[in-house]
Design a protein around this motif. Sequence first.
Motif, PDB file in Angstrom:
ATOM      1  N   ARG A  51       0.831  -1.201   0.000  1.00  8.09           N
ATOM      2  CA  ARG A  51       0.000   0.000   0.000  1.00  8.09           C
ATOM      3  C   ARG A  51       0.868   1.255   0.000  1.00  8.09           C
ATOM      4  NH1 ARG A  51      -2.390  -0.620   4.653  1.00  8.09           N
ATOM      5  NH2 ARG A  51      -3.313  -2.565   3.985  1.00  8.09           N
ATOM      6  N   GLN A  52       1.922   1.262   0.802  1.00  6.81           N
ATOM      7  CA  GLN A  52       2.838   2.406   0.829  1.00  6.81           C
ATOM      8  C   GLN A  52       3.541   2.584  -0.515  1.00  6.81           C
ATOM      9  OE1 GLN A  52       5.520   1.855   4.100  1.00  6.81           O
ATOM     10  NE2 GLN A  52       3.951   2.205   5.658  1.00  6.81           N
ATOM     11  N   ALA A  53       3.926   1.491  -1.147  1.00 10.41           N
ATOM     12  CA  ALA A  53       4.590   1.566  -2.449  1.00 10.41           C
ATOM     13  C   ALA A  53       3.649   2.144  -3.502  1.00 10.41           C
ATOM     14  CB  ALA A  53       5.081   0.185  -2.868  1.00 10.41           C
ATOM     15  N   GLU A  54       2.368   1.760  -3.467  1.00 11.37           N
ATOM     16  CA  GLU A  54       1.404   2.322  -4.409  1.00 11.37           C
ATOM     17  C   GLU A  54       1.237   3.818  -4.185  1.00 11.37           C
ATOM     18  OE1 GLU A  54      -2.140   0.031  -3.834  1.00 11.37           O
ATOM     19  OE2 GLU A  54      -1.295  -1.752  -4.792  1.00 11.37           O
ATOM     20  N   GLY A  55       1.179   4.241  -2.919  1.00 13.30           N
ATOM     21  CA  GLY A  55       1.074   5.663  -2.609  1.00 13.30           C
ATOM     22  C   GLY A  55       2.293   6.431  -3.086  1.00 13.30           C
ATOM     23  N   MET A  56       3.459   5.850  -2.897  1.00 12.06           N
ATOM     24  CA  MET A  56       4.688   6.513  -3.355  1.00 12.06           C
ATOM     25  C   MET A  56       4.718   6.609  -4.882  1.00 12.06           C
ATOM     26  SD  MET A  56       7.471   4.930  -0.702  1.00 12.06           S
ATOM     27  CE  MET A  56       8.853   5.788  -1.384  1.00 12.06           C
ATOM     28  N   ALA A  57       4.234   5.580  -5.568  1.00 14.40           N
ATOM     29  CA  ALA A  57       4.196   5.613  -7.030  1.00 14.40           C
ATOM     30  C   ALA A  57       3.268   6.727  -7.505  1.00 14.40           C
ATOM     31  CB  ALA A  57       3.749   4.264  -7.579  1.00 14.40           C
ATOM     32  N   ASP A  58       2.127   6.896  -6.838  1.00 13.76           N
ATOM     33  CA  ASP A  58       1.218   7.991  -7.188  1.00 13.76           C
ATOM     34  C   ASP A  58       1.874   9.340  -6.959  1.00 13.76           C
ATOM     35  OD1 ASP A  58      -0.732   6.168  -7.874  1.00 13.76           O
ATOM     36  OD2 ASP A  58      -1.779   6.289  -5.933  1.00 13.76           O
ATOM     37  N   LEU A  63       4.556  14.293  -8.950  1.00 16.35           N
ATOM     38  CA  LEU A  63       5.736  15.151  -9.000  1.00 16.35           C
ATOM     39  C   LEU A  63       6.309  15.248 -10.411  1.00 16.35           C
ATOM     40  CD1 LEU A  63       7.550  14.073  -5.724  1.00 16.35           C
ATOM     41  CD2 LEU A  63       6.515  16.293  -6.196  1.00 16.35           C
ATOM     42  N   GLU A  64       6.326  14.151 -11.136  1.00 14.33           N
ATOM     43  CA  GLU A  64       6.838  14.173 -12.501  1.00 14.33           C
ATOM     44  C   GLU A  64       5.962  15.029 -13.400  1.00 14.33           C
ATOM     45  OE1 GLU A  64       7.252  10.060 -13.604  1.00 14.33           O
ATOM     46  OE2 GLU A  64       9.307   9.958 -12.849  1.00 14.33           O
ATOM     47  N   SER A  65       4.638  14.940 -13.215  1.00  9.66           N
ATOM     48  CA  SER A  65       3.755  15.770 -14.042  1.00  9.66           C
ATOM     49  C   SER A  65       3.943  17.251 -13.719  1.00  9.66           C
ATOM     50  CB  SER A  65       2.292  15.357 -13.860  1.00  9.66           C
ATOM     51  OG  SER A  65       1.863  15.623 -12.540  1.00  9.66           O
TER      52      SER A  65
END
Length: 78
Positions: A51-58, A63-65
Amino acid sequence: MEDVVGIIVAPIVVFLVIVAPIWLILHYRSKKQLSQGLSEAEIRTLNDLARQAEGMADRIKTLESILDEEAPDWRNKV
Protein backbone atom coordinates in the motif's frame (compact mmCIF):
# COMPACT_ATOMS: atom_id res chain seq x y z
CA MET A 1 46.83 -50.80 14.91
CA GLU A 2 44.15 -50.60 17.59
CA ASP A 3 45.23 -47.05 18.44
CA VAL A 4 44.61 -45.95 14.85
CA VAL A 5 41.14 -47.53 14.86
CA GLY A 6 40.36 -45.84 18.18
CA ILE A 7 41.45 -42.46 16.80
CA ILE A 8 39.19 -42.89 13.78
CA VAL A 9 36.18 -44.36 15.60
CA ALA A 10 36.00 -41.75 18.39
CA PRO A 11 35.21 -38.75 16.12
CA ILE A 12 32.72 -40.82 14.14
CA VAL A 13 30.89 -41.84 17.31
CA VAL A 14 30.85 -38.24 18.58
CA PHE A 15 29.48 -37.08 15.23
CA LEU A 16 26.75 -39.74 15.12
CA VAL A 17 25.70 -39.27 18.76
CA ILE A 18 25.84 -35.47 19.08
CA VAL A 19 26.18 -33.61 15.79
CA ALA A 20 23.98 -35.69 13.45
CA PRO A 21 20.80 -35.63 15.59
CA ILE A 22 21.05 -31.87 16.18
CA TRP A 23 21.71 -31.33 12.49
CA LEU A 24 18.67 -33.40 11.50
CA ILE A 25 16.38 -31.67 14.01
CA LEU A 26 17.40 -28.21 12.83
CA HIS A 27 17.16 -29.22 9.17
CA TYR A 28 13.61 -30.55 9.41
CA ARG A 29 12.50 -27.67 11.65
CA SER A 30 13.62 -25.19 8.99
CA LYS A 31 11.88 -27.24 6.28
CA LYS A 32 8.66 -27.14 8.32
CA GLN A 33 8.86 -23.36 8.74
CA LEU A 34 9.38 -22.89 5.00
CA SER A 35 6.39 -25.04 4.15
CA GLN A 36 4.09 -23.10 6.47
CA GLY A 37 4.45 -19.90 4.46
CA LEU A 38 3.99 -16.40 5.83
CA SER A 39 2.50 -15.71 9.23
CA GLU A 40 -0.44 -13.33 9.66
CA ALA A 41 1.85 -10.58 10.92
CA GLU A 42 4.13 -10.97 7.91
CA ILE A 43 1.13 -10.84 5.55
CA ARG A 44 -0.10 -7.64 7.23
CA THR A 45 3.37 -6.10 6.96
CA LEU A 46 3.62 -7.11 3.31
CA ASN A 47 0.20 -5.59 2.56
CA ASP A 48 1.15 -2.37 4.37
CA LEU A 49 4.36 -2.13 2.38
CA ALA A 50 2.49 -2.74 -0.89
CA ARG A 51 0.00 0.00 0.00
CA GLN A 52 2.84 2.41 0.83
CA ALA A 53 4.59 1.57 -2.45
CA GLU A 54 1.40 2.32 -4.41
CA GLY A 55 1.07 5.66 -2.61
CA MET A 56 4.69 6.51 -3.35
CA ALA A 57 4.20 5.61 -7.03
CA ASP A 58 1.22 7.99 -7.19
CA ARG A 59 3.27 10.75 -5.57
CA ILE A 60 6.13 10.22 -8.01
CA LYS A 61 3.73 10.43 -10.97
CA THR A 62 2.29 13.66 -9.56
CA LEU A 63 5.74 15.15 -9.00
CA GLU A 64 6.84 14.17 -12.50
CA SER A 65 3.76 15.77 -14.04
CA ILE A 66 4.41 19.00 -12.07
CA LEU A 67 8.04 19.00 -13.20
CA ASP A 68 6.99 18.32 -16.80
CA GLU A 69 4.83 21.46 -16.70
CA GLU A 70 7.29 23.73 -14.89
CA ALA A 71 10.60 22.50 -16.31
CA PRO A 72 9.99 20.42 -19.46
CA ASP A 73 13.67 19.53 -19.95
CA TRP A 74 14.30 18.30 -16.38
CA ARG A 75 14.66 14.68 -17.54
CA ASN A 76 17.56 15.59 -19.85
CA LYS A 77 19.56 17.18 -17.02
CA VAL A 78 20.10 13.92 -15.16
